[in-house]
Design an enzyme around this catalytic site. Structure first.
Site, PDB file in Angstrom:
ATOM      1  CG  ASP A  34      -1.869  -1.188   1.001  1.00 11.53           C
ATOM      2  OD1 ASP A  34      -1.892  -1.662   0.244  1.00 11.53           O
ATOM      3  OD2 ASP A  34      -2.544  -1.064   2.257  1.00 11.53           O
ATOM      4  CE1 TYR A  37      -2.721   1.992  -6.953  1.00  8.76           C
ATOM      5  CE2 TYR A  37      -3.221   3.328  -5.162  1.00  8.76           C
ATOM      6  CZ  TYR A  37      -3.587   2.714  -6.315  1.00  8.76           C
ATOM      7  OH  TYR A  37      -4.546   3.388  -6.944  1.00  8.76           O
ATOM      8  CG  ASP A  38      -0.526   5.267  -0.119  1.00  7.78           C
ATOM      9  OD1 ASP A  38      -1.715   4.795  -0.757  1.00  7.78           O
ATOM     10  OD2 ASP A  38      -0.664   4.929   1.243  1.00  7.78           O
ATOM     11  CB  SER A  83     -35.771  -7.284 -16.515  1.00  4.66           C
ATOM     12  OG  SER A  83     -37.128  -7.342 -17.381  1.00  4.66           O
ATOM     13  CG  LEU A  84     -32.123 -11.717 -15.954  1.00  2.28           C
ATOM     14  CD1 LEU A  84     -31.183 -12.137 -14.755  1.00  2.28           C
ATOM     15  CD2 LEU A  84     -31.816 -12.440 -17.141  1.00  2.28           C
ATOM     16  CE  LYS A 119     -31.832 -11.171 -10.459  1.00  2.00           C
ATOM     17  NZ  LYS A 119     -31.853 -10.297  -9.262  1.00  2.00           N
ATOM     18  NE  ARG A 140     -33.142  -3.162 -16.110  1.00  2.00           N
ATOM     19  CZ  ARG A 140     -34.489  -3.151 -16.114  1.00  2.00           C
ATOM     20  NH1 ARG A 140     -35.182  -2.268 -15.349  1.00  2.00           N
ATOM     21  NH2 ARG A 140     -35.140  -3.874 -16.820  1.00  2.00           N
ATOM     22  CD  GLU A 179     -27.395  -5.654 -10.071  1.00  2.00           C
ATOM     23  OE1 GLU A 179     -27.360  -5.847 -11.224  1.00  2.00           O
ATOM     24  OE2 GLU A 179     -28.493  -5.897  -9.388  1.00  2.00           O
ATOM     25  CE  LYS A 295     -25.913 -13.365 -17.774  1.00  3.38           C
ATOM     26  NZ  LYS A 295     -24.808 -12.205 -17.467  1.00  3.38           N
ATOM     27  CB  CYS A 413     -31.299   0.458  33.756  1.00  8.29           C
ATOM     28  SG  CYS A 413     -30.698  -1.235  33.230  1.00  8.29           S
ATOM     29  CB  CYS A 416     -29.091  -2.034  37.378  1.00 10.34           C
ATOM     30  SG  CYS A 416     -28.782  -0.561  36.364  1.00 10.34           S
ATOM     31  CB  CYS A 434     -25.757  -1.894  34.712  1.00  9.49           C
ATOM     32  SG  CYS A 434     -27.191  -2.878  33.890  1.00  9.49           S
TER      33      CYS A 434
END
Ligand code: 5U1
Length: 667
Positions: A34, A37-38, A83-84, A119, A140, A179, A295, A413, A416, A434
């Site tokens: 990391d 990368y930074d 749509s399915l 899904k 969508r 998705e 599919k 409470c 208690c 308590c």
């Protein structure tokens, strides 16, 4: 550096960063730390700051920072987003297969090649790349027209701004669909923060993802850890595909994250096996799914099959049991948590939801009760997502009889009797002794992810607290076998087992102790961060606020909470008593550099020596990491007793399978 050299270096850096994003997010196999990368990102940002005209919108520095919009524009999809149709039973799914063969005039014995995918219960979007650069992203919508959420989609780190061209060139135009979702862990964390700040809670991860994506201010979206799996295309110019499997693999090679659980299945029988396998994994996945998508693999056959109304004939969603159900609230009770917060809990007539019997549901706080107008006696719609605690989605007001009783949290409470004072949206018990709070603290302390004291469950905790054998967490370590054996439902052998489990917990390491103490805002991950940074409980005890704030991932809220916790004399005494009892505070290393640096493991079957979590911790401690499914990127599959389908999959892919003994030697 002159402008020409800066331009060259900027381009190199962008390409390098994009490639490391791809390794990290798509292949789940990073090659740099990391910190490295930074450093690349900082170098790029530095050069762009020195030469602002060289900034382009596809630069990895330009994901966030766009100003809020007034409204979303609409975007018309070049090819409608269909749509399915659903199937809910095996028979309906077999009929889908038969229907396809009838339509194509194929023999009924013939096996069709399918692609089976999970899904996701998220939000469908389309992203357009022109010449490999992200230009537009939309929801969508109604399938024909969606909302332009480009700026928001750009903030999602797993959506590349630039396609990877190492494996093959980017197409002239690519409309790609997927998705957007929120992992369950992130959903819970988001709701926890909203609860703390008095905001309205999201009912489920899907709503949270949708709410986060449909924000006019992209800076809010940027703060939500949204994720995506791509699963198909709209219009593609400049690249032809033969099969859907080819589409998925090519998307992946362009840096578009696809779900590693996707499978090529020869024949509907394999699809049904896949459905069962995924069904078994459903509760342990990091995200919510509601079925599998099946599919036809051949795109030529897909073309021939076409669509009816707005659903393709070549695909279906084979749905899992719904995770919603209706039931009646018998009563509402106030439950006292380990920090003293009174949480209203609905006790309901038991109902089966997605294979689990549910009889309790949190109502969070008084504001939530008022907002949903939940009353004792109400019929309610209940929902559970993954292993998230079941939620009341809404009251079915049409079933009201007039007998329902509104509920108010008590100002004392219920355990208690101390005053319960209102803080923001909560009522908190002020009793320092308590017993309900103590029981919850013990439950958390002994839990599997904290000190993992096997056998110290609810019933035993009740007795230990009620008989005043445990008044503080540290008292657990001073219990004798005789004291435990004298309790109800305990015998010599079971008492010895508890003593052994308590003894074993002494070596769990600093990060678990820090988590187990139940410091506000310090969860499992923060426990690890603090343990890594301070290395020793004494150093953490005396840490100054500035030191805490200098620590990566520690913000003011956590820093103040840690300081407050360790400044209290009672807590200091507790730490001393834990140490005196023999608790050891070594850090269990989670080093990046180690002998299994960068190696990817998958665990399958039962291990004799360790639990899955322990094995994972050990692997990570020497630089490796563990993923849940086998792919080409897996280095080793560790096969315990009765290995499952993962071992089979490893064989198919030629991934090395090792025994538990070989694994132990490796470590
Ligand atoms: N994984 C996946 N989800 N999903 C949803 N694939 C997939 N395909 C879809 C939809 C609506 O539609 C195409 C088959 C048209």
């Amino acid at each position: 550096m002159d402008k020409r050299a800066a331009d060259r270096r900027i381009k190199e850096l962008r390409e390098e960063i994009n490639y490391h994003n791809y390794l990290y997010y798509v292949l789940d196999s990073p090659e740099i730390s990391d910190a490295e990368y930074d450093r690349l990102m900082q170098q790029l940002a530095g050069l762009e700051k020195a030469y602002p005209p060289l900034i382009t919108t596809d630069s990895p520095t330009q994901r966030v920072g766009a100003p809020p919009l007034e409204e979303f524009k609409s975007v018309t999809h070049t090819i409608p987003m269909l749509s399915l149709s659903n199937t809910e039973t095996e028979e309906e799914t077999l009929e889908f297969d038969r229907r396809i063969k009838r339509f194509l005039h194929l023999h009924e014995e013939m096996g069709i090649e399918y692609v089976a995918e999970t899904k996701l219960d998220g939000l469908a979007v389309e992203v357009v790349y022109e010449g490999g650069i992200l230009t537009v992203g939309s929801t969508r919508g109604d399938g024909f027209t969606g909302e332009d959420v480009t700026l928001n989609l750009r903030t999602i780190k797993t959506i590349p701004l630039n396609l990877i061209k190492r494996h093959e060139p980017a197409p002239e135009r690519l409309e790609v669909r997927g998705e957007v979702f929120l992992k369950l862990r992130d959903f819970r964390e988001l709701n926890r923060k909203r609860e703390e700040s008095g905001g309205q809670l999201f009912a489920n991860p899907r709503n949270a993802a949708a709410g986060s994506l449909r924000q006019l201010n992209p800076n809010i979206t940027a703060k939500r850890p949204l994720d995506i799996f791509f699963y198909g295309t709209g219009e593609v110019r400049g690249r032809r595909f033969e099969t859907h499997w080819d589409v998925l693999n090519t998307l992946k090679s362009w840096g578009l994250k696809t779900n590693p659980l996707n499978r090529l299945c020869y024949g509907i029988g394999r699809v049904i096996e896949y459905y069962k396998e995924i069904g078994n994994m459903r509760d342990s996945l990091e995200y919510e799914i509601d079925g599998v998508v099946v599919k036809v693999n051949s795109l030529e056959l897909q073309d021939r099959l076409g669509a009816v109304a707005r659903s393709p004939r070549w695909a279906i969603a084979y749905k899992f049991e719904p995770r919603q159900g209706t039931t009646k609230i018998l009563k509402i009770e106030a439950h006292v948590g380990r920090t003293g917060i009174l949480t209203p809990v609905a006790i309901m007539e038991p109902v089966r939801i997605g294979g689990v019997t549910v009889s309790r549901s949190t109502l969070h706080n008084q504001d939530e009760i008022d907002r949903k107008d939940v009353r004792a006696g109400d019929w309610v719609l209940i929902q559970r997502a993954g292993d998230v605690i079941p939620e009341v989605v809404k009251v079915i007001t049409s079933k009201r009889t007039g007998e329902e009783i509104p509920y108010r949290l008590p100002d004392r409470c219920p355990v208690c009797g101390s005053d319960a004072l209102k803080e923001d949206v909560y009522y908190r018990c002020t009793g320092i002794n308590c017993p309900a709070q103590l029981k919850e603290r013990i439950r958390h302390f002994a839990s599997r992810r904290a000190m993992d004291i096997e056998g110290l469950g609810e019933k035993l905790t009740e007795q230990l607290v009620d008989k005043r054998l445990v008044k503080n967490l540290s008292d657990i370590y001073y219990l004798t076998k005789g004291q435990i054996a004298a309790l109800e439902r305990m015998a010599d052998k079971s008492a010895q087992n508890i003593i052994d489990a308590i003894e074993a917990s002494k070596g769990r390491g600093l990060s678990r102790v820090v988590f187990a103490l139940g410091i506000r805002h310090v969860g499992e991950h923060t426990g690890k961060v603090l343990a890594q940074r301070f290395g020793d409980i004494e150093r953490l005890l005396s840490a100054r606020e500035e030191e805490l704030l200098e620590t990566n991932e520690i913000g003011p809220e956590i820093a103040q909470s840690v300081i407050k916790f360790f400044s209290q004399d009672d807590n200091k005494k507790e730490i001393k008593r834990l140490r005196d009892a023999g608790i050891r505070f070594p850090i269990i290393q989670t080093a990046r550099e180690g002998k299994l640096q960068g190696k990817v493991f998958v665990l399958t079957g039962t291990l004799k020596s360790w639990t899955r979590d322990e094995a994972k911790e050990r692997i990570e401690s020497v630089g490796g990491h563990v993923t849940s499914s086998v792919s080409e990127n897996t280095d080793f599959v560790v096969a315990g007793e009765e290995p499952g389908s993962k071992a089979r999959k490893a064989k198919e892919l030629g991934v090395k399978i090792i025994t538990e003994d070989e694994f132990l030697k490796m470590l």
